[in-house]
Design an enzyme around this catalytic site. Structure first.
Site, PDB file in Angstrom:
ATOM      1  N   LEU A  83       2.093  42.106 -55.501  1.00 48.43           N
ATOM      2  CA  LEU A  83       1.610  41.035 -54.635  1.00 48.43           C
ATOM      3  C   LEU A  83       2.113  41.266 -53.213  1.00 48.43           C
ATOM      4  O   LEU A  83       3.014  40.589 -52.721  1.00 48.43           O
ATOM      5  CB  LEU A  83       2.097  39.682 -55.157  1.00 48.43           C
ATOM      6  CG  LEU A  83       1.494  39.235 -56.493  1.00 48.43           C
ATOM      7  CD1 LEU A  83       2.265  38.066 -57.055  1.00 48.43           C
ATOM      8  CD2 LEU A  83       0.036  38.885 -56.334  1.00 48.43           C
ATOM      9  N   ALA A  84       1.521  42.254 -52.553  1.00 47.30           N
ATOM     10  CA  ALA A  84       1.927  42.622 -51.198  1.00 47.30           C
ATOM     11  C   ALA A  84       0.700  43.147 -50.473  1.00 47.30           C
ATOM     12  O   ALA A  84       0.590  44.336 -50.164  1.00 47.30           O
ATOM     13  CB  ALA A  84       3.038  43.666 -51.237  1.00 47.30           C
ATOM     14  N   GLU A  85      -0.259  42.243 -50.205  1.00 48.38           N
ATOM     15  CA  GLU A  85      -1.546  42.658 -49.665  1.00 48.38           C
ATOM     16  C   GLU A  85      -1.430  43.364 -48.321  1.00 48.38           C
ATOM     17  O   GLU A  85      -2.166  44.314 -48.041  1.00 48.38           O
ATOM     18  CB  GLU A  85      -2.478  41.449 -49.545  1.00 48.38           C
ATOM     19  CG  GLU A  85      -3.064  40.965 -50.849  1.00 48.38           C
ATOM     20  CD  GLU A  85      -2.134  40.017 -51.586  1.00 48.38           C
ATOM     21  OE1 GLU A  85      -0.981  39.821 -51.118  1.00 48.38           O
ATOM     22  OE2 GLU A  85      -2.547  39.466 -52.630  1.00 48.38           O
ATOM     23  N   ASP A 110      -9.307  34.910 -50.244  1.00 53.30           N
ATOM     24  CA  ASP A 110      -8.282  34.135 -49.534  1.00 53.30           C
ATOM     25  C   ASP A 110      -7.117  35.023 -49.106  1.00 53.30           C
ATOM     26  O   ASP A 110      -6.557  34.873 -48.023  1.00 53.30           O
ATOM     27  CB  ASP A 110      -7.752  33.021 -50.436  1.00 53.30           C
ATOM     28  CG  ASP A 110      -8.862  32.281 -51.150  1.00 53.30           C
ATOM     29  OD1 ASP A 110      -9.170  31.162 -50.764  1.00 53.30           O
ATOM     30  OD2 ASP A 110      -9.422  32.866 -52.097  1.00 53.30           O
ATOM     31  N   PHE A 111      -6.755  35.967 -49.971  1.00 53.95           N
ATOM     32  CA  PHE A 111      -5.593  36.808 -49.697  1.00 53.95           C
ATOM     33  C   PHE A 111      -5.930  38.007 -48.823  1.00 53.95           C
ATOM     34  O   PHE A 111      -5.043  38.756 -48.427  1.00 53.95           O
ATOM     35  CB  PHE A 111      -4.949  37.236 -51.017  1.00 53.95           C
ATOM     36  CG  PHE A 111      -4.570  36.059 -51.866  1.00 53.95           C
ATOM     37  CD1 PHE A 111      -3.597  35.174 -51.446  1.00 53.95           C
ATOM     38  CD2 PHE A 111      -5.219  35.803 -53.057  1.00 53.95           C
ATOM     39  CE1 PHE A 111      -3.262  34.067 -52.210  1.00 53.95           C
ATOM     40  CE2 PHE A 111      -4.898  34.696 -53.820  1.00 53.95           C
ATOM     41  CZ  PHE A 111      -3.911  33.826 -53.397  1.00 53.95           C
ATOM     42  N   HIS A 154      -8.142  29.351 -53.261  1.00 53.99           N
ATOM     43  CA  HIS A 154      -8.616  30.402 -54.160  1.00 53.99           C
ATOM     44  C   HIS A 154     -10.131  30.489 -54.224  1.00 53.99           C
ATOM     45  O   HIS A 154     -10.676  31.125 -55.127  1.00 53.99           O
ATOM     46  CB  HIS A 154      -8.075  30.181 -55.577  1.00 53.99           C
ATOM     47  CG  HIS A 154      -6.630  30.513 -55.725  1.00 53.99           C
ATOM     48  ND1 HIS A 154      -5.642  29.674 -55.280  1.00 53.99           N
ATOM     49  CD2 HIS A 154      -6.006  31.588 -56.255  1.00 53.99           C
ATOM     50  CE1 HIS A 154      -4.462  30.210 -55.530  1.00 53.99           C
ATOM     51  NE2 HIS A 154      -4.650  31.370 -56.122  1.00 53.99           N
TER      52      HIS A 154
END
Length: 352
Positions: A83-85, A110-111, A154
């Site tokens: 989880l490190a876009e 969203d991310f 989301h």
């Protein structure tokens, strides 16, 4: 180059709008299977292609789109990411600059906001900043949620935001055929491409040829011919617009022409303008917000380049300018669909 052997194809063999009978040898697959097949064929064709993203090697395989690919091609070419876009987007950009062709799957658009610096300041600009000597052949894929309480963080449809960025191609498929063909076209492209998909599309099954093929980026299609009004629809709203047009033809005698741009950047302006020249009216519908969004850009383009053809004001049908609510009843009130598009068509034709 292996990609030069793939035949471009714009003639979709199976869409409910084209009225063509299904041939006996037609092969029908799910939307997820169409994307999965495109990725598998790309991985097989070109050793430079690899797939990365959160959950791409899970049993569910990103809604089924990447299911089983890590077993077939190995964990070095299909692998899960943390989880490190921001950091991983930089890895993807760097790999593309180094000659690889990464496909980075994001669960949610969203991310992608965490990847804006890499996408907007780097991937989209390098080819121009270095006089065409560098290319960034990467694909980012993200899926908008709907229907299970995915709420404000989301389920955002951010295509209007990314459509603003020069140097970044933007795709929004609507059918199984296009999901495969546009994915292969995006991977073969030497420019960064963002594919924004929709969970509602994953309910589909469609006829998809088994061999590799590409759908040209920037080429839209008429899904239903009509003479009274042009409807430009995106993603799963193409099917809703077609259903709305069919019902209005039977109920009101209104014949709507439904267009599917397939890609937003580049946009098939000629297709839209030629249709408006025939019908004189325009309805634009999008899964995102109205203010500053995709419908605003398409409406402005037609007003600028096809104003003389218009017989009535342009009508836009979009989700409200509000954060997406959570919960079944609130979602039903928030999201647009066939009924709202029907009302928009009637308004454009009859002014009511």
């Amino acid at each position: 180059m292996p990609w030069s052997r793939i035949k471009p194809d714009t003639n979709e063999p199976d869409f409910l709008a084209n009225g063509q009978p299904e041939s006996p040898d037609s092969r029908r697959v799910s939307y997820a299977e169409a994307i999965n097949e495109a990725l598998s064929q790309a991985l097989s064709l070109d050793p430079r292609v690899f797939v990365m993203g959160q959950g791409v090697d899970d049993p569910s395989g990103m809604f089924g789109a990447t299911r089983g690919l890590h077993l077939k091609y190995g964990s070095e070419r299909v692998f899960d990411t943390p989880l490190a876009e921001t950091a991983l987007s930089g890895v993807a950009v760097g790999a593309a600059l180094g000659g690889m062709r990464p496909v980075y799957f994001h669960n949610r658009p969203d991310f992608l906001l965490l990847a804006m610096d890499q996408l907007v300041n780097h991937a989209a600009k390098w080819h121009y900043m270095f006089g065409g000597t560098s290319c960034v052949p990467l694909v980012f894929w993200a899926c908008v949620g709907r229907g299970w309480g995915s709420a404000a963080q989301h389920s955002q449809a951010l295509q209007g935001l990314f459509n603003h960025v020069p140097g970044l191609k933007l795709i929004m498929p609507a059918t199984c055929f296009d999901a495969k063909g546009l994915m292969l076209a995006a991977i073969a492209d030497n420019n960064p491409v963002l594919i924004i998909d929709h969970r509602m599309n994953f309910k589909q099954r469609g006829i998809v040829p088994p061999e590799p093929y590409t759908v040209p980026i920037g080429k839209g299609v008429i899904r239903r011919a009509g003479k009274d009004v042009t409807v430009v629809a995106l993603s799963h709203l193409v099917a809703d617009s077609f259903a709305a047009a069919q019902e209005l033809a039977a109920e009101e005698g209104i014949e709507a022409e439904v267009l599917d741009p397939r890609t937003l950047r580049p946009l098939d302006e000629e297709l839209i303008l030629s249709s408006v020249a025939r019908t004189g009216r325009l309805v634009v519908t999008d899964t995102g917000w109205k203010t500053g969004g995709v419908t605003a850009e398409i409406a402005a383009m037609v007003a600028e380049k096809g104003f003389a053809s218009l017989k009535a004001p342009i009508v836009r049908v979009c989700n409200p300018d509000l954060p997406t609510p959570s919960g079944y009843t609130l979602e039903r009130a928030y999201y647009i669909g066939k009924d709202e598009i029907k009302a928009g068509i009637v308004k454009a034709v009859r002014g009511a």
